[in-house]
Design a protein around this motif. Structure first.
Motif, mmCIF file in Angstrom:
data_model
loop_
_atom_site.group_PDB
_atom_site.id
_atom_site.type_symbol
_atom_site.label_atom_id
_atom_site.label_comp_id
_atom_site.label_asym_id
_atom_site.label_seq_id
_atom_site.Cartn_x
_atom_site.Cartn_y
_atom_site.Cartn_z
ATOM 1 N N MET A 1 33.769 44.026 63.734
ATOM 2 C CA MET A 1 33.498 44.430 62.389
ATOM 3 C C MET A 1 32.191 45.220 62.396
ATOM 4 O O MET A 1 31.214 44.776 62.974
ATOM 5 C CB MET A 1 33.334 43.179 61.532
ATOM 6 N N GLU A 2 32.196 46.360 61.754
ATOM 7 C CA GLU A 2 30.976 47.150 61.719
ATOM 8 C C GLU A 2 30.171 46.855 60.467
ATOM 9 O O GLU A 2 30.702 46.381 59.463
ATOM 10 C CB GLU A 2 31.292 48.637 61.808
ATOM 11 N N ARG A 3 28.880 47.126 60.541
ATOM 12 C CA ARG A 3 27.991 46.882 59.410
ATOM 13 C C ARG A 3 28.293 47.869 58.289
ATOM 14 O O ARG A 3 28.801 48.958 58.515
ATOM 15 C CB ARG A 3 26.529 47.055 59.844
ATOM 16 N N LEU A 4 27.963 47.477 57.075
ATOM 17 C CA LEU A 4 28.179 48.318 55.902
ATOM 18 C C LEU A 4 26.881 49.018 55.526
ATOM 19 O O LEU A 4 25.795 48.509 55.782
ATOM 20 C CB LEU A 4 28.637 47.466 54.722
ATOM 21 N N SER A 5 27.020 50.166 54.879
ATOM 22 C CA SER A 5 25.830 50.849 54.370
ATOM 23 C C SER A 5 25.325 50.093 53.140
ATOM 24 O O SER A 5 26.055 49.299 52.537
ATOM 25 C CB SER A 5 26.161 52.293 53.997
ATOM 26 N N LEU A 6 24.091 50.346 52.765
ATOM 27 C CA LEU A 6 23.532 49.694 51.584
ATOM 28 C C LEU A 6 24.320 50.038 50.328
ATOM 29 O O LEU A 6 24.498 49.195 49.448
ATOM 30 C CB LEU A 6 22.069 50.086 51.404
ATOM 31 N N ASN A 7 24.825 51.273 50.265
ATOM 32 C CA ASN A 7 25.626 51.678 49.104
ATOM 33 C C ASN A 7 26.921 50.887 49.025
ATOM 34 O O ASN A 7 27.346 50.489 47.937
ATOM 35 C CB ASN A 7 25.930 53.175 49.146
ATOM 36 N N GLU A 8 27.574 50.683 50.179
ATOM 37 C CA GLU A 8 28.812 49.907 50.201
ATOM 38 C C GLU A 8 28.564 48.461 49.775
ATOM 39 O O GLU A 8 29.324 47.904 48.988
ATOM 40 C CB GLU A 8 29.438 49.919 51.598
ATOM 41 N N VAL A 9 27.495 47.873 50.303
ATOM 42 C CA VAL A 9 27.164 46.489 49.957
ATOM 43 C C VAL A 9 26.899 46.386 48.463
ATOM 44 O O VAL A 9 27.448 45.515 47.778
ATOM 45 C CB VAL A 9 25.944 45.985 50.770
ATOM 46 N N SER A 10 26.093 47.282 47.947
ATOM 47 C CA SER A 10 25.754 47.261 46.516
ATOM 48 C C SER A 10 26.986 47.414 45.641
ATOM 49 O O SER A 10 27.146 46.711 44.640
ATOM 50 C CB SER A 10 24.759 48.371 46.187
ATOM 51 N N SER A 11 27.861 48.316 46.014
ATOM 52 C CA SER A 11 29.074 48.567 45.242
ATOM 53 C C SER A 11 29.987 47.344 45.234
ATOM 54 O O SER A 11 30.501 46.945 44.182
ATOM 55 C CB SER A 11 29.814 49.771 45.829
ATOM 56 N N ILE A 12 30.186 46.736 46.385
ATOM 57 C CA ILE A 12 31.061 45.566 46.488
ATOM 58 C C ILE A 12 30.457 44.379 45.745
ATOM 59 O O ILE A 12 31.158 43.678 45.006
ATOM 60 C CB ILE A 12 31.349 45.219 47.963
ATOM 61 N N ILE A 13 29.156 44.158 45.905
ATOM 62 C CA ILE A 13 28.500 43.048 45.222
ATOM 63 C C ILE A 13 28.579 43.233 43.712
ATOM 64 O O ILE A 13 28.858 42.284 42.965
ATOM 65 C CB ILE A 13 27.040 42.891 45.691
ATOM 66 N N LYS A 14 28.397 44.457 43.245
ATOM 67 C CA LYS A 14 28.503 44.740 41.810
ATOM 68 C C LYS A 14 29.906 44.405 41.313
ATOM 69 O O LYS A 14 30.081 43.766 40.269
ATOM 70 C CB LYS A 14 28.176 46.204 41.537
ATOM 71 N N GLU A 15 30.918 44.822 42.067
ATOM 72 C CA GLU A 15 32.307 44.541 41.691
ATOM 73 C C GLU A 15 32.575 43.040 41.646
ATOM 74 O O GLU A 15 33.211 42.535 40.718
ATOM 75 C CB GLU A 15 33.256 45.217 42.680
ATOM 76 N N LEU A 16 32.079 42.317 42.654
ATOM 77 C CA LEU A 16 32.298 40.868 42.693
ATOM 78 C C LEU A 16 31.601 40.167 41.533
ATOM 79 O O LEU A 16 32.144 39.225 40.956
ATOM 80 C CB LEU A 16 31.807 40.299 44.026
ATOM 81 N N LYS A 17 30.406 40.620 41.191
ATOM 82 C CA LYS A 17 29.687 40.003 40.069
ATOM 83 C C LYS A 17 30.398 40.288 38.754
ATOM 84 O O LYS A 17 30.455 39.420 37.882
ATOM 85 C CB LYS A 17 28.248 40.502 40.029
ATOM 86 N N GLU A 18 30.953 41.483 38.604
ATOM 87 C CA GLU A 18 31.672 41.834 37.376
ATOM 88 C C GLU A 18 32.952 41.024 37.212
ATOM 89 O O GLU A 18 33.394 40.778 36.099
ATOM 90 C CB GLU A 18 31.982 43.331 37.354
ATOM 91 N N THR A 19 33.557 40.622 38.328
ATOM 92 C CA THR A 19 34.809 39.853 38.267
ATOM 93 C C THR A 19 34.574 38.352 38.470
ATOM 94 O O THR A 19 35.517 37.596 38.677
ATOM 95 C CB THR A 19 35.811 40.365 39.323
ATOM 96 N N ASN A 20 33.306 37.948 38.438
ATOM 97 C CA ASN A 20 32.913 36.539 38.570
ATOM 98 C C ASN A 20 33.384 35.888 39.864
ATOM 99 O O ASN A 20 33.682 34.699 39.894
ATOM 100 C CB ASN A 20 33.421 35.731 37.360
ATOM 101 N N GLN A 21 33.455 36.640 40.945
ATOM 102 C CA GLN A 21 33.834 36.098 42.246
ATOM 103 C C GLN A 21 32.625 35.889 43.159
ATOM 104 O O GLN A 21 32.724 35.197 44.161
ATOM 105 C CB GLN A 21 34.809 37.040 42.940
ATOM 106 N N TYR A 22 31.503 36.477 42.802
ATOM 107 C CA TYR A 22 30.310 36.433 43.660
ATOM 108 C C TYR A 22 29.852 35.004 43.931
ATOM 109 O O TYR A 22 29.565 34.643 45.061
ATOM 110 C CB TYR A 22 29.181 37.252 43.024
#
Length: 61
Positions: A1-22
């Motif tokens: 598995m390769e590391r994610l860019s900061l933009n990818e991490v931020s985008s995914i975390i934002k999505e998870l927080k919006e859907t209450n999965q974080y």
């Protein structure tokens, strides 16, 4: 598995927080440490984003 860019991490975390999965992912990482003494070398947000992106489910024992 390769590391994610900061933009990818931020985008995914934002999505998870919006859907209450974080919190679910965060609780599972805390469970790994508390019950199994697992220590990760990556930031917890990056672990969560990697798991979500790669369709991996963190298991809570």
């Amino acid at each position: 598995m390769e590391r994610l860019s900061l933009n990818e991490v931020s985008s995914i975390i934002k999505e998870l927080k919006e859907t209450n999965q974080y919190e679910k992912y965060q609780d599972m990482i805390l469970d790994d440490f508390e019950n199994h003494q697992v220590v990760y070398t990556l930031d917890s947000d990056e672990i969560i984003a990697l798991a979500y992106k790669n369709k991996l489910f963190l298991l809570k024992c």
